[in-house]
Design an enzyme around this catalytic site. Sequence first.
Site, PDB file in Angstrom:
ATOM      1  N   GLU A  16     -21.003 -11.052   6.619  1.00 20.91           N
ATOM      2  CA  GLU A  16     -20.377 -11.024   7.938  1.00 20.91           C
ATOM      3  C   GLU A  16     -21.090 -11.955   8.907  1.00 20.91           C
ATOM      4  O   GLU A  16     -22.237 -12.347   8.695  1.00 20.91           O
ATOM      5  CB  GLU A  16     -20.330  -9.599   8.499  1.00 20.91           C
ATOM      6  CG  GLU A  16     -21.680  -8.933   8.676  1.00 20.91           C
ATOM      7  CD  GLU A  16     -21.559  -7.452   9.035  1.00 20.91           C
ATOM      8  OE1 GLU A  16     -20.528  -6.834   8.716  1.00 20.91           O
ATOM      9  OE2 GLU A  16     -22.506  -6.918   9.626  1.00 20.91           O
ATOM     10  N   HIS A  49     -29.881  -4.771   8.509  1.00 23.17           N
ATOM     11  CA  HIS A  49     -29.580  -5.158   9.881  1.00 23.17           C
ATOM     12  C   HIS A  49     -29.121  -3.955  10.688  1.00 23.17           C
ATOM     13  O   HIS A  49     -28.775  -2.905  10.130  1.00 23.17           O
ATOM     14  CB  HIS A  49     -28.508  -6.255   9.924  1.00 23.17           C
ATOM     15  CG  HIS A  49     -27.170  -5.821   9.388  1.00 23.17           C
ATOM     16  ND1 HIS A  49     -26.886  -5.797   8.036  1.00 23.17           N
ATOM     17  CD2 HIS A  49     -26.042  -5.370  10.008  1.00 23.17           C
ATOM     18  CE1 HIS A  49     -25.650  -5.368   7.856  1.00 23.17           C
ATOM     19  NE2 HIS A  49     -25.110  -5.088   9.035  1.00 23.17           N
ATOM     20  N   ARG A  63     -26.171   3.143   4.552  1.00 20.95           N
ATOM     21  CA  ARG A  63     -26.983   3.430   5.742  1.00 20.95           C
ATOM     22  C   ARG A  63     -28.285   4.126   5.366  1.00 20.95           C
ATOM     23  O   ARG A  63     -28.339   4.843   4.376  1.00 20.95           O
ATOM     24  CB  ARG A  63     -26.211   4.315   6.723  1.00 20.95           C
ATOM     25  CG  ARG A  63     -24.898   3.738   7.212  1.00 20.95           C
ATOM     26  CD  ARG A  63     -24.183   4.709   8.136  1.00 20.95           C
ATOM     27  NE  ARG A  63     -22.926   4.166   8.625  1.00 20.95           N
ATOM     28  CZ  ARG A  63     -21.760   4.305   8.008  1.00 20.95           C
ATOM     29  NH1 ARG A  63     -21.695   4.984   6.867  1.00 20.95           N
ATOM     30  NH2 ARG A  63     -20.669   3.776   8.520  1.00 20.95           N
TER      31      ARG A  63
END
Length: 433
Positions: free
Chosen positions: A130, A277, A296
């Site tokens: 992304e 990130h 996560r």
Amino acid sequence: MLRLKCASQRYDWGKVGVNSIVYKLQVASENPDISHVDLPYAELWMGTHPSGSSCLWDNPHVTLAAHIQENPASLGKPSLIYFGRRLPFLFKVLSVAKALSIQAHPDKKMAVRLHAEQPDLYKDGSHKPEMAIALTDFEALLGFRPLNQILAFIQAFPELAELTTLELPSPEEKRDVQPPSIKQLYSNLMRSSPEKVESTIKSLLNRFTTGSKSVCDPPLSILGVDLQEEDVQALVDLFLRLTQAFPGDVGCLSIFFLNYIRLKSGEAIFLKANTPHAYLSGDCVECMANSDNVVRAGLTPKFKDVERLLEMLDYTPLTDSLRLGATQPIPTPEGISMKSFIPPVSEFAVDVIQFDAESRGFSLPSVPTASILLFLHGQGTITCPSTGEACSQETKFGPGFVYFVPADMIVNLVSKEDRKGSLHAFRAYVNRK
């Protein structure tokens, strides 16, 4: 060329109501689904992902995905050959009030495995590189710091040493020992018991707020690390903010392992697969492969798949420039700029088009693949010189308007003469020729 009606995501980390650029764009575009001003509006989704598919403005019962299936030629030959009859990217606007989770997105091999093993958590088998382009001041954590910086923080903040199980020599000692790896240090941190994590956070809070100790002991300058005092103070301020929002969360300690980056409007970052990130605050335009896979491990009340994250992370430190540079693909008239952000992946690239207040028109060059055109500011009309006629029944544009543009179509943008302010638009397309 078709105008799209796009979905909003109301995640709790989003800005609320009129403070959210997502809300303001949806209201400005007269989207009838937007009515609650007291809710968070975190993301605007533009694309075909089933969790928030765009549909045709004039026929909301038809999704963009269905339209593409019926009109595959609109994707363009390069995209059809490489990706088949689907749009391979997802285009977004994000409005971040509270930090998103410490996370990473899997590469293709891991994505297929995750989807096969836990399809309820990992919805597809696609990777998810992304790119984010800042619209306002934007904060993020991105990739691992160099090892010498991590070791310096552990030595300057001895509270971290116990969690990383690193035996630190005194400054007087000189030992010829092999330094631990980033993977070893970060894995030890993330596997620490909640009790130890909470104790360490409390100890650091005491260090940073009572003034009884120097912030760094010994100072980082003694440890030979190229970090300025203001960089350390910015990290301390970030730590205090995160511990307020996520008390006792191990993600609060990740800031000493990950690069902390602050973008200005117009600057961009690229996140390849397996890069740790977290977006922290601000507004951005984001483009990614058409996936919603997220693993996560911190700064979240959601499920934390710590072992999976530690297995898949790329522990190579990001030591080069963390920002993605832009190119200027064509000359533009005075008062008009067009920049292209081209990441090292095939699924997407993004152009940024801006007019100043005096400029009136610009012919946006065609690309050989389908694109999605988003207007952030400005008002006017769109025509298509290839046909000599208006592109569709609805040819005006304004803030929040989104269009699906078929491959190889030139688009003329004509600004409204009595408009206030400048034009600001973004075009996402497949990075294949």
